[in-house]
Motif scaffolding. Structure first.
Motif, PDB file in Angstrom:
ATOM      1  N   ASP A  81       0.798  -1.225   0.000  1.00  0.00           N
ATOM      2  CA  ASP A  81       0.000   0.000   0.000  1.00  0.00           C
ATOM      3  C   ASP A  81       0.834   1.279   0.000  1.00  0.00           C
ATOM      4  O   ASP A  81       0.307   2.369   0.127  1.00  0.00           O
ATOM      5  CB  ASP A  81      -0.952   0.018   1.207  1.00  0.00           C
ATOM      6  N   TRP A  82       2.172   1.169  -0.173  1.00  0.00           N
ATOM      7  CA  TRP A  82       3.026   2.354  -0.228  1.00  0.00           C
ATOM      8  C   TRP A  82       3.055   2.884  -1.663  1.00  0.00           C
ATOM      9  O   TRP A  82       2.677   2.184  -2.598  1.00  0.00           O
ATOM     10  CB  TRP A  82       4.427   2.025   0.294  1.00  0.00           C
ATOM     11  N   PRO A  83       3.506   4.153  -1.877  1.00  0.00           N
ATOM     12  CA  PRO A  83       3.416   4.777  -3.207  1.00  0.00           C
ATOM     13  C   PRO A  83       4.246   4.063  -4.278  1.00  0.00           C
ATOM     14  O   PRO A  83       5.447   3.851  -4.113  1.00  0.00           O
ATOM     15  CB  PRO A  83       3.928   6.207  -2.972  1.00  0.00           C
ATOM     16  N   LEU A  84       3.567   3.695  -5.345  1.00  0.00           N
ATOM     17  CA  LEU A  84       4.208   2.999  -6.458  1.00  0.00           C
ATOM     18  C   LEU A  84       3.336   3.236  -7.692  1.00  0.00           C
ATOM     19  O   LEU A  84       2.129   2.982  -7.656  1.00  0.00           O
ATOM     20  CB  LEU A  84       4.302   1.499  -6.165  1.00  0.00           C
ATOM     21  N   CYS A  85       3.934   3.749  -8.761  1.00  0.00           N
ATOM     22  CA  CYS A  85       3.150   4.007  -9.966  1.00  0.00           C
ATOM     23  C   CYS A  85       2.854   2.695 -10.688  1.00  0.00           C
ATOM     24  O   CYS A  85       3.494   1.667 -10.424  1.00  0.00           O
ATOM     25  CB  CYS A  85       3.872   4.994 -10.885  1.00  0.00           C
ATOM     26  N   SER A  86       1.917   2.719 -11.610  1.00  0.00           N
ATOM     27  CA  SER A  86       1.487   1.498 -12.293  1.00  0.00           C
ATOM     28  C   SER A  86       2.612   0.847 -13.093  1.00  0.00           C
ATOM     29  O   SER A  86       2.654  -0.375 -13.241  1.00  0.00           O
ATOM     30  CB  SER A  86       0.312   1.809 -13.230  1.00  0.00           C
TER      31      SER A  86
END
Length: 510
Positions: A81-86
């Motif tokens: 659930d941490w920030p990661l782009c597609s």
């Protein structure tokens, strides 16, 4: 990009250089043989790489991500659930912390402070170093553990130290449940190593990151460096260190850990705050900064005198005129600088436009009677003008009259005068200015020829000067990652140079 573990496993290579223990500098790199300009002296992959302190970014590619006030966003890792782009959902670099966050059930809050910094992400790069230490303890012990981290000096800055202690050490040992794996002292050692030794770079897309290169990080500082480093995002963020100029055997390899186009007081402040030392290199000790007068004021009491500080390394130094008896305090000079810099910042905050260009020119004119023409504030304004002339509305290159083309050429040459002293030999900054310089040279030559002011011989001479300018530009940028902005500019410069060479061949006999 390779996984953090694969990257950490690869040790660096040194060419015609070795590590030396110096009584004054500690560990440093010196040449073992003569080195030619452009030769590689160090080639290594990062021990770890991660985001620099700032806003919310993707943990795979470091692209800034937009999060709502409630922390909601589509750009999150499916597992932790941490920030990661597609595009980075399967990024190996995120695997280590992803497992830790998922197992500890630590969610990303998405909070950003008033300073624009997301403190929750400050733990990522230190954590990646710690995971690399576990995976490759031999490289840690041999290359990373001996790196300086200035624990005592960092503790003296209580506010920053406490913030790192809470946001990184306590966070990793508490919510992330890593207390049994990493001690508080070890985590703070890693934080210090990164603060003192990490390098900042840009991805192929232009996003900033920081990385730890244990061999390159040994490099000593000098405000006139003799090496140039290039990071290659397309090669797993490999770094290559090259000689900027010819070097002799036994010569110390040096890089600048401050911005070379800052004045002495500004460089000293940066080095003391972030690197915990005072630089006493030849440039720093010279009130004229190697004859450039880069921090020099115009005397307000006489016509031709210049105001110089008597001891650049002493914050209580006096400033005295080179011709008359006038003198003033360092505090008075700093107050004047603060007023000027505030006005400059106000103009630089404007969007790129014709108005900003005009106001920048007005500032240069206003402070012409206060600052030396090559003062760092003036040079900074001229760098801004170089970028704007030919690009902003109303001042596009095809519209510029000869007088403004001459203006662009003039300020390019002034900036190059300084760069040739502070960044001799191979220099990315200098290469960029050289590319900008060739354009007015060519356009003025063609304009003069069409108007009948220049004959064929003179036209050829000016085009050959533009070719020489581009050749020096290409000589530097050919060493950059060809997929980076600088690498692409190098290819464009090479094409322009080849086209001009064909044009000159066509002038034979004219």
């Amino acid at each position: 990009m390779e996984s953090a573990s694969t990257t950490a496993a690869a040790t660096g290579k040194m060419f015609k250089s070795r590590i030396e223990i110096d009584a004054r500098y500690g560990r440093s790199l010196v040449t073992t043989d003569p080195v030619k300009k452009g030769e590689i002296v160090v080639d290594e992959l990062p021990f770890a790489i991660g985001p620099k302190s700032g806003g919310i970014v993707c943990l795979g590619c470091y692209m800034p991500l937009a999060f709502g006030e409630d922390g909601d966003s589509l750009d999150r890792c499916d597992t932790c659930d941490w920030p990661l782009c597609s595009a980075c959902l399967d990024s190996p670099v995120h695997e280590g912390e992803c497992k830790i966050f998922a197992e500890a059930n630590v969610r990303f809050a998405g909070n950003v402070g008033e300073d624009g910094i997301c403190a929750q992400l400050d733990c990522i790069t230190p954590l990646r170093v710690l995971l690399a230490k576990e995976a490759y303890p031999e490289r840690w012990e041999k290359e990373v553990a001996p790196m300086e981290y200035h624990d005592k000096e960092r503790r003296a800055n209580e506010e920053i130290w406490h913030a790192d202690l809470v946001n990184i050490a306590h966070y990793l040992r508490g919510p992330c449940k890593l207390a049994e794996r990493f001690s508080e002292d070890l985590i703070m050692q890693v934080v210090g190593i990164l603060e003192v030794n990490a390098f900042e770079g840009r991805t192929q897309q232009g996003h900033t990151f920081r990385a730890l290169y244990p061999i390159t990080g040994i490099l000593s500082h000098n405000c006139v460096p003799n090496t140039m480093r290039s990071i290659y995002p397309s090669e797993d963020y490999r770094i290559r260190l090259r000689a900027m100029v010819d070097l002799e055997a036994g010569q110390q390899l040096q890089h600048s850990y401050s911005y070379t186009l800052n004045g002495t007081a500004q460089r000293q402040e940066h080095l003391k705050a972030g690197k915990y030392f005072i630089c006493d290199c030849k440039r720093c000790k010279d009130p004229t900064e190697l004859g450039t007068n880069f921090s020099t004021f115009k005397c307000s009491k006489c016509e031709d005198g210049w105001l110089l500080c008597q001891n650049p390394l002493d914050p209580r130094t006096e400033w005295r005129c080179t011709l008359c008896e006038f003198k003033t305090s360092n505090d008075a000079v700093n107050k004047a600088l603060a007023v000027i810099q505030a006005e400059v910042a106000e103009v630089q905050a404007l969007p790129m436009s014709g108005e900003r260009l005009q106001q920048t020119e007005a500032l240069l004119k206003k402070y012409r009677v206060v600052l030396h023409p090559l003062h760092y504030i003036q040079i900074g304004l001229k760098q801004n003008l170089i970028e704007m002339y030919g690009r902003v509305q109303g001042y596009e290159m095809v519209e510029l009259p000869d007088v403004l083309l001459e203006r662009k050429e003039e300020i390019c040459r002034q900036v190059l005068r300084v760069l040739n002293v502070f960044e001799p030999g191979l220099s990315r900054t200098k290469a960029t200015i050289l590319y900008e310089l060739h354009v007015p040279i060519v356009l003025l030559a063609k304009s003069g020829f069409i108007a009948g002011v220049l004959g064929g011989v003179k036209l050829k001479e000016q085009l050959e000067e533009a070719i020489a300018v581009l050749k020096e530009c290409v000589e530097t940028l050919q060493h950059e990652d060809q997929q980076s902005h600088e690498g692409v500019l190098g290819l464009v410069a090479k094409q322009a140079m080849e086209q001009l060479m064909q044009s000159v061949e066509g002038l034979e006999g004219v």
